[in-house]
Scaffold this active site. Structure first.
Site, PDB file in Angstrom:
ATOM      1  N   ASP A 119       0.850  -1.195   0.000  1.00  0.00           N
ATOM      2  CA  ASP A 119       0.000   0.000   0.000  1.00  0.00           C
ATOM      3  C   ASP A 119       0.890   1.252   0.000  1.00  0.00           C
ATOM      4  OD1 ASP A 119      -2.383   1.434   0.214  1.00  0.00           O
ATOM      5  OD2 ASP A 119      -2.401   1.352   2.413  1.00  0.00           O
ATOM      6  N   HIS A 120       0.635   2.165  -0.894  1.00  0.00           N
ATOM      7  CA  HIS A 120       1.417   3.420  -0.984  1.00  0.00           C
ATOM      8  C   HIS A 120       2.923   3.182  -1.002  1.00  0.00           C
ATOM      9  CE1 HIS A 120      -1.970   6.138  -0.789  1.00  0.00           C
ATOM     10  NE2 HIS A 120      -2.476   5.355   0.125  1.00  0.00           N
TER      11      HIS A 120
ATOM     12  N   GLU B 143      -1.074   5.959  -8.635  1.00  0.00           N
ATOM     13  CA  GLU B 143      -1.897   7.018  -8.028  1.00  0.00           C
ATOM     14  C   GLU B 143      -1.701   8.356  -8.728  1.00  0.00           C
ATOM     15  OE1 GLU B 143      -2.182   7.289  -3.744  1.00  0.00           O
ATOM     16  OE2 GLU B 143      -2.358   9.462  -3.827  1.00  0.00           O
TER      17      GLU B 143
ATOM     18  N   GLY C  18      -7.904   8.017   7.330  1.00  0.00           N
ATOM     19  CA  GLY C  18      -8.247   8.281   8.732  1.00  0.00           C
ATOM     20  C   GLY C  18      -9.689   8.754   8.853  1.00  0.00           C
TER      21      GLY C  18
ATOM     22  N   HIS D  52      -9.409   5.010  -1.926  1.00  0.00           N
ATOM     23  CA  HIS D  52      -8.692   4.943  -0.645  1.00  0.00           C
ATOM     24  C   HIS D  52      -9.545   5.635   0.415  1.00  0.00           C
ATOM     25  CE1 HIS D  52      -4.464   3.643  -1.717  1.00  0.00           C
ATOM     26  NE2 HIS D  52      -5.080   3.657  -2.885  1.00  0.00           N
ATOM     27  N   GLY D  53      -9.115   5.513   1.668  1.00  0.00           N
ATOM     28  CA  GLY D  53      -9.822   6.227   2.738  1.00  0.00           C
ATOM     29  C   GLY D  53     -11.221   5.706   2.958  1.00  0.00           C
ATOM     30  N   GLY D  54     -11.400   4.372   2.879  1.00  0.00           N
ATOM     31  CA  GLY D  54     -12.743   3.778   2.982  1.00  0.00           C
ATOM     32  C   GLY D  54     -13.407   3.945   4.343  1.00  0.00           C
TER      33      GLY D  54
ATOM     34  N   ASN E  41     -10.269   0.651  -0.095  1.00  0.00           N
ATOM     35  CA  ASN E  41      -9.290   0.398   0.971  1.00  0.00           C
ATOM     36  C   ASN E  41      -9.831   0.797   2.343  1.00  0.00           C
ATOM     37  OD1 ASN E  41      -7.702  -0.053  -1.253  1.00  0.00           O
ATOM     38  ND2 ASN E  41      -6.113   1.416  -0.714  1.00  0.00           N
TER      39      ASN E  41
ATOM     40  N   ASN F 138      -8.626   0.767   6.431  1.00  0.00           N
ATOM     41  CA  ASN F 138      -7.566   0.542   7.403  1.00  0.00           C
ATOM     42  C   ASN F 138      -8.011   1.016   8.795  1.00  0.00           C
ATOM     43  OD1 ASN F 138      -5.157   0.188   8.733  1.00  0.00           O
ATOM     44  ND2 ASN F 138      -4.043   1.804   7.663  1.00  0.00           N
TER      45      ASN F 138
HETATM   46  P1  13P Z   1      -8.574   4.480   5.931  1.00  0.00           P
HETATM   47  O1  13P Z   1      -7.518   4.308   6.969  1.00  0.00           O
HETATM   48  O2  13P Z   1      -9.164   5.830   5.949  1.00  0.00           O
HETATM   49  O3  13P Z   1      -9.586   3.403   5.970  1.00  0.00           O
HETATM   50  O4  13P Z   1      -7.825   4.375   4.507  1.00  0.00           O
HETATM   51  C1  13P Z   1      -7.192   3.186   4.139  1.00  0.00           C
HETATM   52  C2  13P Z   1      -6.428   3.349   2.887  1.00  0.00           C
HETATM   53  O5  13P Z   1      -6.790   4.097   2.012  1.00  0.00           O
HETATM   54  C3  13P Z   1      -5.216   2.540   2.714  1.00  0.00           C
HETATM   55  O6  13P Z   1      -4.455   2.967   1.639  1.00  0.00           O
END
Ligand code: 13P
Length: 287
Positions: A84-85, A135, A178, A207-209, A229, A231
């Site tokens: 990831d990234h 990206e 986040g 991203h940023g799900g 995604n 996290n």
């Molecule tokens: P979140 O931490 O906001 O769920 O984002 C996860 C993400 O995009 C991983 O690359």
């Protein structure tokens, strides 16, 4: 079996659903995600940030753990192990360590440099059967030291990168890593629509799900998002369940301090979060 994410994402794009990428941090996380994907017969992507890779003592440890776990737990659904990234160097480390998918995040480079480095990685990954995510634009907020301003991607630049032959494209559309702030303006569907029109069959990545309302997730999938995604949400539910266990004094009853007991409620909480997301993304039963 560890597989590239290419085929599962092409199927998702054609079938109008999304495959979840759940970031892993340790054995409990990995086990929880794999068992839930198997239970729901869903393809799944295990995301590993460079920081999490380092925490788990290195990418080779991660690959060995994931491969062994797939075998020992009899996981039959397609699983991609995805960086990831990734930095340019990190991508090569993961290719060498046996990852089946990588993300090269060249979004902070000038577009020409992002194109050059992505182009090189497209060739290397294609030779090895590894899928590649690129990206454009940036994802706002911070993840494991990767900080983004959150500017929306330029659809023309997205087409430029998509045409290099990557397998999936992450484009900034107002999404943030986040928790979302109370004054968040929401996803830019206008940008997503413009990107989707120009990039056609390319599976797009959101991203940023964590914390995106359900209706926005569904609309994003309608507009071509095939990978989402997650996290932070697993981290939050893990922390909450662990806190409850300790605050209720359960770690002091009998052998409640045993790590297998102490970490069980958090692990179950990750499973519940992953289940909820897989059902929302529509990938259950698609393995
Ligand atoms: P979140 O931490 O906001 O769920 O984002 C996860 C993400 O995009 C991983 O690359």
């Amino acid at each position: 079996m560890l597989v590239s994410a290419k085929e599962m994402l092409q199927k998702a794009k054609a079938g109008h659903y999304a495959v979840g990428q759940f970031n892993i941090n340790n054995l409990e996380w990995t086990k929880a995600v794999l068992l839930t994907a198997e239970e729901l017969k869903s393809p799944v992507i295990l995301g590993v940030s460079e920081g999490a890779g380092k925490y788990m003592t290195g990418f080779k440890t991660v690959t060995a753990m994931v491969k062994a776990m797939i075998e020992e737990l009899n996981i039959t659904v397609p699983v991609a192990l995805h960086l990831d990234h990734g930095t340019y160097d990190g991508c090569y480390k993961c290719i060498e360590a046996g990852f089946s998918s990588i993300m090269f995040d060249g979004s902070h480079y000038p577009i020409e440099e992002n194109v050059d480095k992505t182009k090189e990685l497209v060739k290397v990954c294609a030779e090895k059967g590894i899928s590649l995510e690129a990206e454009v634009g940036s994802i706002g907020g911070e993840e494991d030291g990767v900080i983004g301003a959150g500017e929306c991607a330029d659809p023309g630049e997205c087409k430029l990168i998509a045409d290099l032959g990557v397998d999936m494209l992450a484009a900034g559309i107002g999404n943030i890593h986040g928790k979302y702030p109370a004054n968040w303006a929401g996803l830019s569907f206008e940008t997503l629509d413009a990107i989707q029109k120009l990039t056609g069959e390319m599976p797009l990545v959101l991203h940023g799900g964590t914390g995106i309302p359900e209706d926005m997730i569904k609309k994003a999938i309608d507009l071509g998002v095939s990978k989402i995604n997650v996290n932070t949400e697993c981290q939050l539910t893990f922390a909450e369940a662990t806190r409850k266990y300790i605050e209720s004094g359960k770690d002091q009853q009998g052998k409640g301090y045993d790590p297998r007991k102490l970490l069980a409620p958090g692990t179950d909480a990750i499973k519940a979060t992953v289940k909820e997301k897989i059902e929302l993304f529509g990938s259950a039963g698609k393995a």
